[in-house]
Design a protein around this motif. Structure first.
Motif, PDB file in Angstrom:
ATOM      1  N   UNK A 204     -14.336  33.822  10.037  1.00 13.71           N
ATOM      2  CA  UNK A 204     -13.596  34.516  11.093  1.00 13.71           C
ATOM      3  C   UNK A 204     -14.128  34.125  12.464  1.00 13.71           C
ATOM      4  N   UNK A 205     -13.220  33.845  13.399  1.00 18.02           N
ATOM      5  CA  UNK A 205     -13.643  33.645  14.763  1.00 18.02           C
ATOM      6  C   UNK A 205     -14.044  34.970  15.377  1.00 18.02           C
ATOM      7  N   UNK A 206     -14.577  34.959  16.598  1.00 15.48           N
ATOM      8  CA  UNK A 206     -14.963  36.216  17.258  1.00 15.48           C
ATOM      9  C   UNK A 206     -13.786  37.182  17.293  1.00 15.48           C
ATOM     10  N   UNK A 207     -14.037  38.401  16.903  1.00 15.96           N
ATOM     11  CA  UNK A 207     -12.953  39.395  16.840  1.00 15.96           C
ATOM     12  C   UNK A 207     -13.546  40.787  16.907  1.00 15.96           C
ATOM     13  N   UNK A 208     -12.684  41.754  17.143  1.00 21.56           N
ATOM     14  CA  UNK A 208     -13.114  43.144  17.141  1.00 21.56           C
ATOM     15  C   UNK A 208     -13.657  43.548  15.786  1.00 21.56           C
ATOM     16  N   UNK A 209     -14.685  44.365  15.797  1.00 22.07           N
ATOM     17  CA  UNK A 209     -15.341  44.751  14.551  1.00 22.07           C
ATOM     18  C   UNK A 209     -14.383  45.484  13.612  1.00 22.07           C
ATOM     19  N   UNK A 238     -17.963  50.374  16.394  1.00 22.99           N
ATOM     20  CA  UNK A 238     -16.724  49.790  15.885  1.00 22.99           C
ATOM     21  C   UNK A 238     -15.810  49.285  16.990  1.00 22.99           C
ATOM     22  N   UNK A 239     -16.074  49.669  18.228  1.00 22.37           N
ATOM     23  CA  UNK A 239     -15.241  49.193  19.334  1.00 22.37           C
ATOM     24  C   UNK A 239     -15.730  47.851  19.873  1.00 22.37           C
ATOM     25  N   UNK A 240     -16.844  47.367  19.347  1.00 22.18           N
ATOM     26  CA  UNK A 240     -17.403  46.109  19.828  1.00 22.18           C
ATOM     27  C   UNK A 240     -16.753  44.884  19.200  1.00 22.18           C
ATOM     28  N   UNK A 241     -17.266  43.728  19.572  1.00 22.80           N
ATOM     29  CA  UNK A 241     -16.785  42.438  19.068  1.00 22.80           C
ATOM     30  C   UNK A 241     -17.929  41.720  18.376  1.00 22.80           C
ATOM     31  N   UNK A 242     -17.612  41.021  17.294  1.00 20.81           N
ATOM     32  CA  UNK A 242     -18.631  40.259  16.564  1.00 20.81           C
ATOM     33  C   UNK A 242     -18.188  38.817  16.404  1.00 20.81           C
ATOM     34  N   UNK A 243     -19.127  37.909  16.572  1.00 17.35           N
ATOM     35  CA  UNK A 243     -18.867  36.490  16.346  1.00 17.35           C
ATOM     36  C   UNK A 243     -19.638  35.992  15.133  1.00 17.35           C
ATOM     37  N   UNK A 244     -19.358  34.757  14.720  1.00 13.44           N
ATOM     38  CA  UNK A 244     -19.988  34.224  13.499  1.00 13.44           C
ATOM     39  C   UNK A 244     -21.338  33.560  13.743  1.00 13.44           C
ATOM     40  N   UNK A 245     -22.066  33.999  14.779  1.00 11.97           N
ATOM     41  CA  UNK A 245     -23.339  33.358  15.127  1.00 11.97           C
ATOM     42  C   UNK A 245     -24.295  33.289  13.940  1.00 11.97           C
ATOM     43  N   UNK A 246     -24.562  34.449  13.341  1.00  8.91           N
ATOM     44  CA  UNK A 246     -25.513  34.495  12.239  1.00  8.91           C
ATOM     45  C   UNK A 246     -25.015  33.674  11.059  1.00  8.91           C
ATOM     46  N   UNK A 247     -23.740  33.791  10.740  1.00  9.65           N
ATOM     47  CA  UNK A 247     -23.170  33.055   9.604  1.00  9.65           C
ATOM     48  C   UNK A 247     -23.339  31.556   9.802  1.00  9.65           C
ATOM     49  N   UNK A 248     -22.917  31.032  10.951  1.00 14.31           N
ATOM     50  CA  UNK A 248     -22.954  29.595  11.180  1.00 14.31           C
ATOM     51  C   UNK A 248     -24.396  29.092  11.241  1.00 14.31           C
ATOM     52  N   UNK A 249     -25.284  29.849  11.870  1.00 16.84           N
ATOM     53  CA  UNK A 249     -26.684  29.434  11.951  1.00 16.84           C
ATOM     54  C   UNK A 249     -27.301  29.325  10.559  1.00 16.84           C
ATOM     55  N   UNK A 250     -27.043  30.300   9.716  1.00 17.46           N
ATOM     56  CA  UNK A 250     -27.560  30.247   8.343  1.00 17.46           C
ATOM     57  C   UNK A 250     -26.904  29.132   7.542  1.00 17.46           C
ATOM     58  N   UNK A 279     -16.160  29.985  21.944  1.00 15.72           N
ATOM     59  CA  UNK A 279     -17.366  30.321  21.174  1.00 15.72           C
ATOM     60  C   UNK A 279     -17.946  29.063  20.544  1.00 15.72           C
ATOM     61  N   UNK A 280     -17.106  28.227  19.949  1.00 20.55           N
ATOM     62  CA  UNK A 280     -17.574  26.988  19.324  1.00 20.55           C
ATOM     63  C   UNK A 280     -18.236  26.077  20.346  1.00 20.55           C
ATOM     64  N   UNK A 281     -17.607  25.928  21.506  1.00 17.67           N
ATOM     65  CA  UNK A 281     -18.154  25.070  22.561  1.00 17.67           C
ATOM     66  C   UNK A 281     -19.527  25.572  22.992  1.00 17.67           C
ATOM     67  N   UNK A 282     -19.667  26.876  23.186  1.00 14.69           N
ATOM     68  CA  UNK A 282     -20.954  27.438  23.579  1.00 14.69           C
ATOM     69  C   UNK A 282     -22.002  27.248  22.488  1.00 14.69           C
TER      70      UNK A 282
END
Length: 289
Positions: A204-209, A238-250, A279-282
């Motif tokens: 999943x790309x960055x999205x609301x939790x 639950x109102x925040x946003x989560x990205x796949x940082x941890x997933x991709x790093x692992x 997000x990918x570029x960063x």
């Protein structure tokens, strides 16, 4: 894996050739995101039941016109007749957007026409008639809520063999998930079964939790608590946003070409194409997020 090798893998490893996903309604979003997406990126156009052939055709043409490679989805069970399939593919061929297809059975419990499974589309003659050069098929590292594992593995082996018989390129794109261990274990099992198709792991790309949890429940890929733990966010926000940082790093850190073969990443953007591309570029630049 060292920090320096992790940095190198950002550009040379699993993110070197990522793909994105959009719906037929996302043409405006695609235009907005185009400046931050590398030219030639594969962009999958989904086959949703509430979008018609004309919309999908226009979306595929927009992807190509923007300098990207369209990968058009076709859902076997949503095709009402052979004529309907041929009409759609004739249009794609005319637009030069039929070279790469992603074939799936689809969500309906019963087929609306003559095609019940993905293998029916693969063997239908579309490759020979429309110059299809690459076929993508689905994979399910965390299982499928309505299909047992034996059936999933048998179907995957048959589809891979059928693609090989046609002499075209193939790839596997997995359902999105939140569990790196499950994804890599599944990739290793694919290789153990003699399937050497490249695998794009769905993320999943960055999205609301709340949205991430909702999709996870819908597709049977985890409980709320499990998703939160694996993805690194708090259920109290639950109102925040989560990205796949941890997933991709692992994923980068634990990927082993010898065991897992050729893998890449496919981002499910949930409508946020530009947000995902940024997000990918960063991430590839190593920028803090």
């Amino acid at each position: 894996m060292t920090i320096s090798s992790l940095d190198a893998m950002r550009d040379e490893g699993v993110l070197a050739d990522f793909s994105l996903e959009m719906t037929a309604k996302d043409i405006a979003a695609l235009h907005h995101a185009a400046p931050v997406i590398p030219r030639g990126t594969r962009i999958n156009v989904t086959f949703l039941g509430n979008e018609d052939f004309a919309m999908r055709r226009n979306a595929a043409a927009a992807v190509r016109a923007a300098g990207f490679e369209p990968v058009v989805h076709i859902s076997a069970r949503r095709i009402a007749s052979e004529l309907e399939l041929e009409t759609f593919l004739d249009a794609l061929h005319e637009d030069h957007t039929a070279a790469a297809l992603f074939l799936i059975a689809g969500d309906p419990a019963r087929a609306e026409g003559p095609y019940d499974e993905t293998i029916d589309l693969i063997r239908s003659g579309i490759v020979e008639r429309y110059g299809v050069e690459r076929i993508g098929i689905g994979g399910y590292p965390e299982g499928h809520p309505h299909i047992d594992d034996h059936t999933l593995w048998s179907a995957l082996e048959k589809k891979a063999a059928a693609i090989a018989e046609l002499g075209v390129r193939g790839e596997i794109i997995t359902q999105f998930g939140f569990d790196v261990d499950a994804a890599l274990h599944w990739c290793a099992r694919v290789r153990q079964r003699g399937i050497d198709l490249p695998i794009r792991i769905g993320v999943p790309g960055p999205a609301g939790i709340k949205r991430l949890i909702g999709y996870g429940r819908r597709f049977g890929v985890g409980t709320s608590a499990g998703i939160a733990k694996k993805y690194g966010f708090s259920l109290t926000n639950l109102l925040g946003t989560a990205g796949p940082d941890r997933f991709i790093t692992r994923l980068i850190g634990e990927y082993d070409h010898t065991r897992h073969g050729r893998i890449g990443v496919h981002f499910y953007t949930f409508g946020g194409i530009r947000t995902t591309a940024e997000w990918i570029e960063d991430f590839r630049k190593g920028a803090p997020r």
